[in-house]
Design an enzyme around this catalytic site. Structure first.
Site, PDB file in Angstrom:
ATOM      1  N   ILE A  10     -11.044   0.775   3.735  1.00 30.05           N
ATOM      2  CA  ILE A  10     -10.803   0.024   4.975  1.00 30.05           C
ATOM      3  C   ILE A  10      -9.824   0.711   5.910  1.00 30.05           C
ATOM      4  O   ILE A  10      -9.639   0.285   7.036  1.00 30.05           O
ATOM      5  CB  ILE A  10     -10.331  -1.431   4.713  1.00 30.05           C
ATOM      6  CG1 ILE A  10      -9.209  -1.480   3.679  1.00 30.05           C
ATOM      7  CG2 ILE A  10     -11.489  -2.301   4.311  1.00 30.05           C
ATOM      8  CD1 ILE A  10      -8.653  -2.880   3.445  1.00 30.05           C
ATOM      9  N   GLY A  11      -9.183   1.768   5.443  1.00 33.89           N
ATOM     10  CA  GLY A  11      -8.267   2.425   6.377  1.00 33.89           C
ATOM     11  C   GLY A  11      -7.420   3.464   5.692  1.00 33.89           C
ATOM     12  O   GLY A  11      -7.570   3.739   4.497  1.00 33.89           O
ATOM     13  N   GLU A  12      -6.559   4.060   6.496  1.00 34.91           N
ATOM     14  CA  GLU A  12      -5.647   5.066   5.981  1.00 34.91           C
ATOM     15  C   GLU A  12      -4.247   4.658   6.365  1.00 34.91           C
ATOM     16  O   GLU A  12      -3.927   4.570   7.544  1.00 34.91           O
ATOM     17  CB  GLU A  12      -6.023   6.434   6.553  1.00 34.91           C
ATOM     18  CG  GLU A  12      -7.299   6.935   5.913  1.00 34.91           C
ATOM     19  CD  GLU A  12      -8.013   8.020   6.693  1.00 34.91           C
ATOM     20  OE1 GLU A  12      -7.568   8.321   7.809  1.00 34.91           O
ATOM     21  OE2 GLU A  12      -9.001   8.545   6.174  1.00 34.91           O
ATOM     22  N   GLY A  13      -3.446   4.348   5.387  1.00 35.04           N
ATOM     23  CA  GLY A  13      -2.081   3.908   5.657  1.00 35.04           C
ATOM     24  C   GLY A  13      -1.144   5.098   5.700  1.00 35.04           C
ATOM     25  O   GLY A  13      -1.571   6.252   5.651  1.00 35.04           O
ATOM     26  N   THR A  14       0.142   4.814   5.772  1.00 36.55           N
ATOM     27  CA  THR A  14       1.147   5.867   5.826  1.00 36.55           C
ATOM     28  C   THR A  14       1.109   6.712   4.560  1.00 36.55           C
ATOM     29  O   THR A  14       1.381   7.901   4.581  1.00 36.55           O
ATOM     30  CB  THR A  14       2.545   5.222   5.963  1.00 36.55           C
ATOM     31  OG1 THR A  14       2.514   4.341   7.085  1.00 36.55           O
ATOM     32  CG2 THR A  14       3.628   6.256   6.190  1.00 36.55           C
ATOM     33  N   TYR A  15       0.775   6.081   3.428  1.00 33.28           N
ATOM     34  CA  TYR A  15       0.925   6.774   2.149  1.00 33.28           C
ATOM     35  C   TYR A  15      -0.383   7.165   1.483  1.00 33.28           C
ATOM     36  O   TYR A  15      -0.375   7.811   0.453  1.00 33.28           O
ATOM     37  CB  TYR A  15       1.721   5.889   1.182  1.00 33.28           C
ATOM     38  CG  TYR A  15       3.066   5.501   1.748  1.00 33.28           C
ATOM     39  CD1 TYR A  15       4.109   6.422   1.787  1.00 33.28           C
ATOM     40  CD2 TYR A  15       3.287   4.233   2.277  1.00 33.28           C
ATOM     41  CE1 TYR A  15       5.336   6.082   2.325  1.00 33.28           C
ATOM     42  CE2 TYR A  15       4.517   3.887   2.815  1.00 33.28           C
ATOM     43  CZ  TYR A  15       5.536   4.820   2.838  1.00 33.28           C
ATOM     44  OH  TYR A  15       6.746   4.492   3.369  1.00 33.28           O
ATOM     45  N   LYS A  33      -3.992  -0.070  -2.301  1.00 35.34           N
ATOM     46  CA  LYS A  33      -3.412   1.099  -1.632  1.00 35.34           C
ATOM     47  C   LYS A  33      -3.187   2.194  -2.651  1.00 35.34           C
ATOM     48  O   LYS A  33      -2.418   2.026  -3.594  1.00 35.34           O
ATOM     49  CB  LYS A  33      -2.074   0.748  -0.983  1.00 35.34           C
ATOM     50  CG  LYS A  33      -2.226  -0.241   0.124  1.00 35.34           C
ATOM     51  CD  LYS A  33      -1.007  -0.336   1.009  1.00 35.34           C
ATOM     52  CE  LYS A  33      -1.348  -1.303   2.137  1.00 35.34           C
ATOM     53  NZ  LYS A  33      -0.450  -1.261   3.244  1.00 35.34           N
ATOM     54  N   ASP A 128       9.894   0.617   8.881  1.00 35.37           N
ATOM     55  CA  ASP A 128       8.728   1.212   9.546  1.00 35.37           C
ATOM     56  C   ASP A 128       7.805   0.120  10.091  1.00 35.37           C
ATOM     57  O   ASP A 128       6.592   0.209   9.969  1.00 35.37           O
ATOM     58  CB  ASP A 128       7.991   2.118   8.550  1.00 35.37           C
ATOM     59  CG  ASP A 128       6.968   3.023   9.242  1.00 35.37           C
ATOM     60  OD1 ASP A 128       7.148   3.335  10.442  1.00 35.37           O
ATOM     61  OD2 ASP A 128       5.982   3.414   8.587  1.00 35.37           O
TER      62      ASP A 128
END
Length: 302
Positions: A10-15, A33, A128
């Site tokens: 569903i997406g690309e987070g910070t990590y 995640k 953040d």
């Protein structure tokens, strides 16, 4: 990991990558995640695992709940409750010329502050905050995601996809290289997000640290020791900074009434010691006409 099935990315987070998943036994839909760490070879630092375990105790209606922490092949997976929409996507979906209803702006801000007070009172910072990690449902509830991850993993300069981590919501003291920062950094971020919820535009959208600082200075005036004792001794402060006078926030921020602008200006005070706390912000007259009894954290729990 056998307890969960991945449904889709569903997406690309910070990590790292975020997947939508399902708990096989209960059918509960979750967000998974996958944490990609800088030095993969060494595995997950025990300090990170300790920090993360503490976050399972942060249970509040305005905090995205960390359900589980799993290891697989020296990869760390964090399992969170699933919400389908983040604030950034929601703001982007509002047709041109239309804005979020003023009462919903107020409700969102109040709920964000409730979540922050809860974490700050437990000595957990976010560091953040940005619209991408504020998640919403279709009932007017907003929740903060990724609380405490910055302390566990640090904040990378670039996301693992090499996209630059945004500076738009970063407090002035962090941008100026202060190493002794605390809870006021989150209040600054919330102030910038408040303006963006109302206007649909980022308040200070710099494309480098210096551009970010100068955009803030142009709007609020270049800080000096008079307004912010010790600012001139921060490591990234330069005497050569242009000395802007600063205008008024009201010229930059439409759609926020006088009380709202007063609260915003208190959240964007340069000196962290004088910046309003999240707890005090909740008592501001801006929220006087908000029906707080209907908010999730104010429901009487049986």
């Amino acid at each position: 990991m056998d307890e969960y099935t991945k449904i889709e990315k569903i997406g690309e987070g910070t990590y790292g990558v975020v997947y939508k998943g399902r708990h096989k036994a209960t059918g509960q839909v979750v967000a998974m995640k996958k944490i990609r760490l800088e030095n993969e070879e060494e595995g997950v630092p025990s300090t990170a695992i300790r920090e993360i375990s503490l976050l399972k105790e942060l249970q509040h209606p305005n905090i995205v709940c960390l359900l589980d922490v799993l290891m697989q092949d020296s990869r760390l997976y964090l399992i969170f409750e699933f919400l389908s929409m983040d604030l950034k996507k929601y703001l982007d979906s509002i047709p041109s010329g239309q804005y979020i209803d003023t009462m919903l702006v107020k409700s969102y801000l109040y709920q964000i502050l409730q979540g922050i007070v809860f974490c700050h009172s437990r000595r957990v910072l976010h560091r953040d905050l940005k619209p991408q990690n504020l998640l919403i449902d279709n009932k007017g509830v907003i929740k903060l995601a990724d609380f405490g991850l910055a302390r566990a993993f640090g904040i990378p300069v670039r996301v693992y996809t090499h996209e630059v981590v945004t500076l738009w919501y970063r407090a002035s003291e962090v941008l100026l290289g202060s190493v002794r920062y605390s809870t006021p950094v989150d209040v600054w971020s919330v102030g910038t997000i408040f303006a963006e919820i109302a206007t649909k535009k980022p308040l200070f959208h710099g494309d480098s640290e210096i551009d970010q600082l100068f955009r803030i200075f142009r709007s609020l005036g270049t800080p000096n020791n008079e307004v912010w004792p010790e600012v001139e001794s921060l490591q990234d402060y330069k005497n050569t900074f242009p000395k802007w006078k600063g205008g008024s926030l009201s010229s930059n921020v439409k759609n926020i009434d006088e009380d709202g602008l007063d609260l915003l200006s208190k959240m964007l005070v340069y000196d962290p010691a004088k910046r309003i706390s999240a707890r005090k912000a909740m008592l501001h007259p801006y929220f006087d006409d908000l029906d707080k009894s209907s908010l999730p954290a104010n429901q009487i729990r049986n």
